[in-house]
Design a protein around this motif. Structure first.
Motif, PDB file in Angstrom:
ATOM      1  N   VAL A 174       0.800  -0.841  -0.047  1.00  0.00           N
ATOM      2  CA  VAL A 174      -0.135   0.176   0.042  1.00  0.00           C
ATOM      3  C   VAL A 174       0.906   1.223   0.068  1.00  0.00           C
ATOM      4  CG1 VAL A 174      -1.674   1.323   1.288  1.00  0.00           C
ATOM      5  CG2 VAL A 174      -1.767  -1.399   1.255  1.00  0.00           C
ATOM      6  N   PRO A 175       0.543   2.112  -1.183  1.00  0.00           N
ATOM      7  CA  PRO A 175       1.806   3.331  -1.039  1.00  0.00           C
ATOM      8  C   PRO A 175       1.721   4.194   0.317  1.00  0.00           C
ATOM      9  CG  PRO A 175       0.445   2.899  -3.149  1.00  0.00           C
ATOM     10  CD  PRO A 175      -0.154   2.091  -2.228  1.00  0.00           C
ATOM     11  N   ALA A 176       0.692   4.413   0.740  1.00  0.00           N
ATOM     12  CA  ALA A 176       0.411   5.158   2.045  1.00  0.00           C
ATOM     13  C   ALA A 176       1.414   4.794   3.200  1.00  0.00           C
ATOM     14  CB  ALA A 176      -0.812   5.463   2.397  1.00  0.00           C
ATOM     15  N   VAL A 177       1.291   3.309   3.477  1.00  0.00           N
ATOM     16  CA  VAL A 177       2.263   2.692   4.125  1.00  0.00           C
ATOM     17  C   VAL A 177       3.596   2.474   3.866  1.00  0.00           C
ATOM     18  CG1 VAL A 177       2.536   0.391   5.520  1.00  0.00           C
ATOM     19  CG2 VAL A 177       0.316   1.084   4.977  1.00  0.00           C
ATOM     20  N   ARG A 178       3.901   2.388   2.757  1.00  0.00           N
ATOM     21  CA  ARG A 178       5.472   2.403   2.308  1.00  0.00           C
ATOM     22  C   ARG A 178       6.026   3.851   2.653  1.00  0.00           C
ATOM     23  NH1 ARG A 178       7.025  -1.771  -0.588  1.00  0.00           N
ATOM     24  NH2 ARG A 178       9.063  -0.851  -1.330  1.00  0.00           N
ATOM     25  N   LYS A 179       5.158   4.854   2.254  1.00  0.00           N
ATOM     26  CA  LYS A 179       5.557   6.205   2.365  1.00  0.00           C
ATOM     27  C   LYS A 179       5.848   6.509   3.851  1.00  0.00           C
ATOM     28  CE  LYS A 179       4.883  11.090   0.948  1.00  0.00           C
ATOM     29  NZ  LYS A 179       5.435  11.520   2.331  1.00  0.00           N
TER      30      LYS A 179
END
Length: 322
Positions: free
Chosen positions: A277-282
């Motif tokens: 998930v992009p938000a988690v990675r960021k």
């Protein structure tokens, strides 16, 4: 005799489907995820970022609980002795392997009392000095330490922390004697550095970056094998005359030993999905981390290797067992 064989056969036939059906029913209630440090810190933020996303996949709440104290050992002990049903998990960090090497007696075994689920993130440490310090590079610190052994001081978050052993490993591999000054957490070590009480500190990026960006501190080195993207101009320790030096902390998910394989697989899949998930990675990357999942076997091999590495450091540096 025939009747006993018949009953045993029926029992085996009835018992065989229980494991798959148990896995299919899991989870049917909230999962508790323990982390062993203060609320609001690195471990807490990682647990909440990943746990919240995992709950969407698993269909049940993943409740993060801080059980701070003894460098994460209290939380680890709680999980090691919990029921092995997948409802009690541990967000372990690099300190988990350090504790196994440093503490004379623990109420759990570092590797064998846990089922590894997956690694989540790896992050380096920064070697930082006061912006007004005379040292412009790590090589200059090593030269000063060689000229006057035991006089160049470094601050860390405490005795037995990964930061501390990172300093001991640096001293050992560079052939120098340094003076370790332990503080109660990263914030206290930063305050000491800003006051000029120590020559440098070893701290995670999240603890030092705001002061680096404000021009109050200068980062001299990164502890990992590659330069950190957040400070690409800062060389690694290895680049500055200590080849092979590599210290990174990590975070990963563990369950009590004996947790059923299908449940571990479900948890592993949920972690992998969360890390896509992009938000988690960021969020994890903003904390200085390199997002990296693993299989349970890969995580077990990594933790075992870390434990052996820190055992050697403790022995070579003659650090008293706690």
């Amino acid at each position: 005799m025939k009747r006993r064989h018949f009953v045993a056969s029926c029992g085996a036939a009835l018992a065989w489907p229980l494991r798959p059906s148990f896995a299919a029913a899991y989870p049917d209630k909230a999962i508790k995820l323990y982390q062993g440090y203060a609320p609001g810190g690195n471990a807490d933020a990682i647990a909440r970022a990943v746990g919240m996303e995992m709950s969407k996949t698993l269909g049940q709440a993943v409740v993060v609980e801080a059980q701070s104290g003894a460098g994460g050992n209290i939380a680890a002990s709680t999980v090691a002795h919990a029921k092995a049903d997948g409802y009690t998990l541990l967000l372990a960090t690099g300190g988990h392997a350090v504790a196994g090497a440093l503490y004379e007696t623990l109420t759990y075994k570092t590797v064998s009392d846990f089922e590894m689920v997956s690694t989540i993130t790896y992050f380096p440490f920064l070697f930082a000095v006061n912006a007004n310090a005379k040292f412009q590079s790590l090589k200059e610190i090593m030269a000063a330490a060689k000229a006057a052994p035991g006089t160049v001081s470094y601050g860390t978050a405490g005795i037995g922390s990964t930061h501390h052993l990172a300093g001991e490993l640096f001293a050992s591999m560079s052939g120098n004697s340094l003076l370790h000054v332990p503080y109660r957490g990263d914030a206290a070590a930063l305050t000491a550095l800003l006051a000029g009480d120590v020559a440098f500190i070893i701290a995670p990026p999240t603890a030092a970056m705001s002061n680096i960006e404000a021009g109050k501190l200068r980062a001299l080195a990164v502890s990992g094998p590659q330069r950190w993207p957040g400070l690409p101009q800062v060389p690694t320790v290895a680049e500055q005359g200590v080849p092979g030096y590599d210290v990174r902390s990590w975070a990963g998910l563990m369950a009590p030993a004996g947790t059923p394989g299908p449940v571990v697989e479900q948890l592993n899949a949920a972690v992998l999905k969360a890390l896509e998930v992009p938000a988690v990675r960021k969020r994890l990357e903003d904390m200085g981390g390199e997002v990296r999942a693993s299989t349970p076997a890969e995580m077990k091999a990594m933790v075992s290797a870390e434990l052996e590495k820190w055992k050697r450091v403790v022995a070579d540096a003659r650090i008293p067992k706690q």
